[in-house]
Design an enzyme around this catalytic site. Structure first.
Site, PDB file in Angstrom:
ATOM      1  N   HIS A 178      32.303  -5.446  -2.285  1.00 12.95           N
ATOM      2  CA  HIS A 178      31.748  -6.704  -2.799  1.00 12.95           C
ATOM      3  C   HIS A 178      30.334  -6.939  -2.266  1.00 12.95           C
ATOM      4  CE1 HIS A 178      31.136 -11.148  -2.430  1.00 12.95           C
ATOM      5  NE2 HIS A 178      31.408 -11.061  -3.709  1.00 12.95           N
ATOM      6  N   GLU A 209      28.033  -4.882  -4.162  1.00  8.92           N
ATOM      7  CA  GLU A 209      27.795  -5.486  -5.493  1.00  8.92           C
ATOM      8  C   GLU A 209      26.599  -6.438  -5.424  1.00  8.92           C
ATOM      9  OE1 GLU A 209      30.987  -8.019  -7.146  1.00  8.92           O
ATOM     10  OE2 GLU A 209      29.263  -9.261  -7.661  1.00  8.92           O
ATOM     11  N   GLU A 229      29.506 -17.580   0.438  1.00 14.30           N
ATOM     12  CA  GLU A 229      30.429 -17.493  -0.703  1.00 14.30           C
ATOM     13  C   GLU A 229      31.877 -17.539  -0.243  1.00 14.30           C
ATOM     14  OE1 GLU A 229      29.688 -14.140  -3.242  1.00 14.30           O
ATOM     15  OE2 GLU A 229      31.685 -14.207  -4.120  1.00 14.30           O
TER      16      GLU A 229
END
Length: 473
Positions: free
Chosen positions: A89, A92, A169
């Site tokens: 992630h 990403e 996040e």
């Protein structure tokens, strides 16, 4: 299948598309040379394999001059090494930080300046990069995506700043979000030592240990053309897409990609199911969920599981909705989902939105309904109606460009073939009541491999005991 726009029911039905003709045989070829025909039936794609091993799937849909371009990598959060959960992630995020040719956020600005939009998402088994653009801008996004597949280049300080963005996040979506906390705890209880039991984003401590160097090493290891699937859906012609793919991705060299090596968590079928509750003063509506381990979509039993999920909780005519909402009036909603698209193992989920004064009744009613399925099975009429609903969902999924790309990309990236996807209507149509009952026995006839989760307003927290109910599924 799970379709993108419709009710999420099945294992593989998420992403469907259509050709202008709709009934042409699927063409499969290697490096542009015609290959054996694949039995068609759902999206009617054309497939190619480039010389460097990259798979290409094209689904023409000429309703509008729009195209969706996706690259699916056969790697995800479950492939993160122990101690480095969240690396896929994090990478990403870094994929948007630039290359030598397109530095500092150029990628998204270029896509936007040409009228398109882009995104990316990381799951346990895949990492996907997607752009939707006017059809005459397809070459642009193919050049951009091929460029960052070749290599990334950004200042280390920028990569470290992005790590702080990931931490933020996580706080927003998990630590400060009751449903996120419940989701994380239920995954851990259900999958144990399997990487499916870890959070995709990683824990806060693991995220703090990630570095740009680790991410770039992961990129070099897994982000190769021979570990990727290009899916193009929209106003395109397959041969033109092939030429563009050879011109962009085809220039990248094939690289060694190590095989997946993951820990497995053997399921104890007789273990008592775990129960987890998360209470929060900010919640106004309670919810009940039960998750169970199930076969993956490539398992021959998966079609029966899709029909089972539809009969049990596939809409307002389903058994659960009629019992909990219409007859007993103890819930405002109830649903079931079979999620089979996975490399290792799928999942069956049951969800209920209980009435405020009925929390204590949900476990018993759900146990009664699933036991009835195991004991008495389903009728021929229920089976036929469920099959018809699922087939119609497949037809509706051909209506836009997103569903075909999503279904085909996810299915192939998690171990199925294009032929598996195209044969889905025939496999669904062949499901019998006996197979549905056997699926119910397989998943509801055991106590182990299940976890129940409660999300509760703080004032209702005492109504559900900690890890107490543990009704059989």
């Amino acid at each position: 299948m799970r379709f993108h726009r419709a009710v999420f029911v099945g294992g593989l039905m998420a992403l469907l598309g259509t050709t202008a003709g709709g009934c042409a045989p699927v063409e499969s070829s290697t490096a542009g040379k015609p290959g054996p025909a694949i039995a068609a039936g759902l999206f009617y794609p054309t497939t190619f394999t480039l010389k460097n091993g990259m798979d290409v799937i094209v689904v023409p849909n000429h309703r509008a001059p729009v195209v969706i371009h996706q690259v699916w990598y056969r790697t995800g959060a479950a492939d993160d090494a122990p101690g480095h959960a969240g690396l896929a992630h994090y990478l990403e995020h870094l994929m948007f930080k630039g290359t030598k040719r397109h530095p500092g956020g150029t990628f998204s600005r270029l896509v936007s300046s040409h009228g398109g939009h882009d995104n990316a998402f990381t799951s346990y088994d895949t990492t996907t990069y997607t752009q939707t653009v006017p059809a005459d801008r397809l070459e642009l996004v193919m050049r951009l995506e091929a460029d960052r597949m070749a290599g990334l280049h950004f200042p280390v300080a920028q990569g470290l700043t992005e790590r702080d963005v990931v931490l933020s996040e996580r706080r927003e979506r998990t630590d400060d979000e009751p449903s996120g906390r419940l989701w994380e705890q239920m995954r851990k209880a259900l999958y144990g030592v399997s990487p499916y039991g870890r959070p995709v984003i990683g824990t806060a401590e693991e995220i703090k240990g990630l570095t740009p160097a680790l991410a770039l090493e992961r990129h070099k290891k897994n982000y190769a053309p021979n570990n990727a699937i290009l899916v193009v859906s929209g106003d395109v012609e397959p041969q033109k897409v092939l030429k563009l793919a050879e011109k962009t991705y085809g220039r990248l060299p094939r690289r060694f990609v190590p095989p997946r090596d993951r820990a497995r968590d053997p399921m104890d079928r007789t273990a008592r199911p775990a129960q987890i509750k998360v209470c929060d003063a900010g919640l106004r509506q309670a919810s009940w969920q039960r998750w169970g381990r199930a076969p993956k979509a490539s398992d021959p039993r998966s079609a029966a599981f899709e029909v089972l999920a539809d009969i049990l909780g596939g809409g307002r005519t389903s058994r659960l909705y009629r019992r909990l909402v219409m007859e007993d009036k103890i819930a405002t909603g109830a649903s079931t989902s079979y999620q089979g698209e996975a490399w290792d193992e799928g999942m069956m989920t049951l969800s209920v939105s209980p009435m405020k004064d009925s929390l204590g009744k949900i476990d018993a009613v759900m146990a009664e309904e699933t036991a009835r399925l195991v004991r008495d099975g389903v009728t021929a009429q229920e089976t036929a109606e469920a099959i018809e609903r699922l087939k119609r969902m497949g037809i509706l999924a051909r209506d836009d460009v997103t569903d075909p790309a999503q279904v085909l990309g996810l299915s192939v990236a998690t171990g199925q073939s294009v032929a598996d996807v195209e044969s889905w209507p025939a496999r669904i149509a062949a499901v019998t009541p006996e197979q549905v009952q056997q699926a119910a026995k397989d998943v509801f006839g055991r106590t182990g491999g299940w976890v129940t989760g409660w999300l509760l307003p703080q004032e209702q927290c005492a109504q559900i005991a900690d890890n107490a109910a543990q009704q059989e599924p």
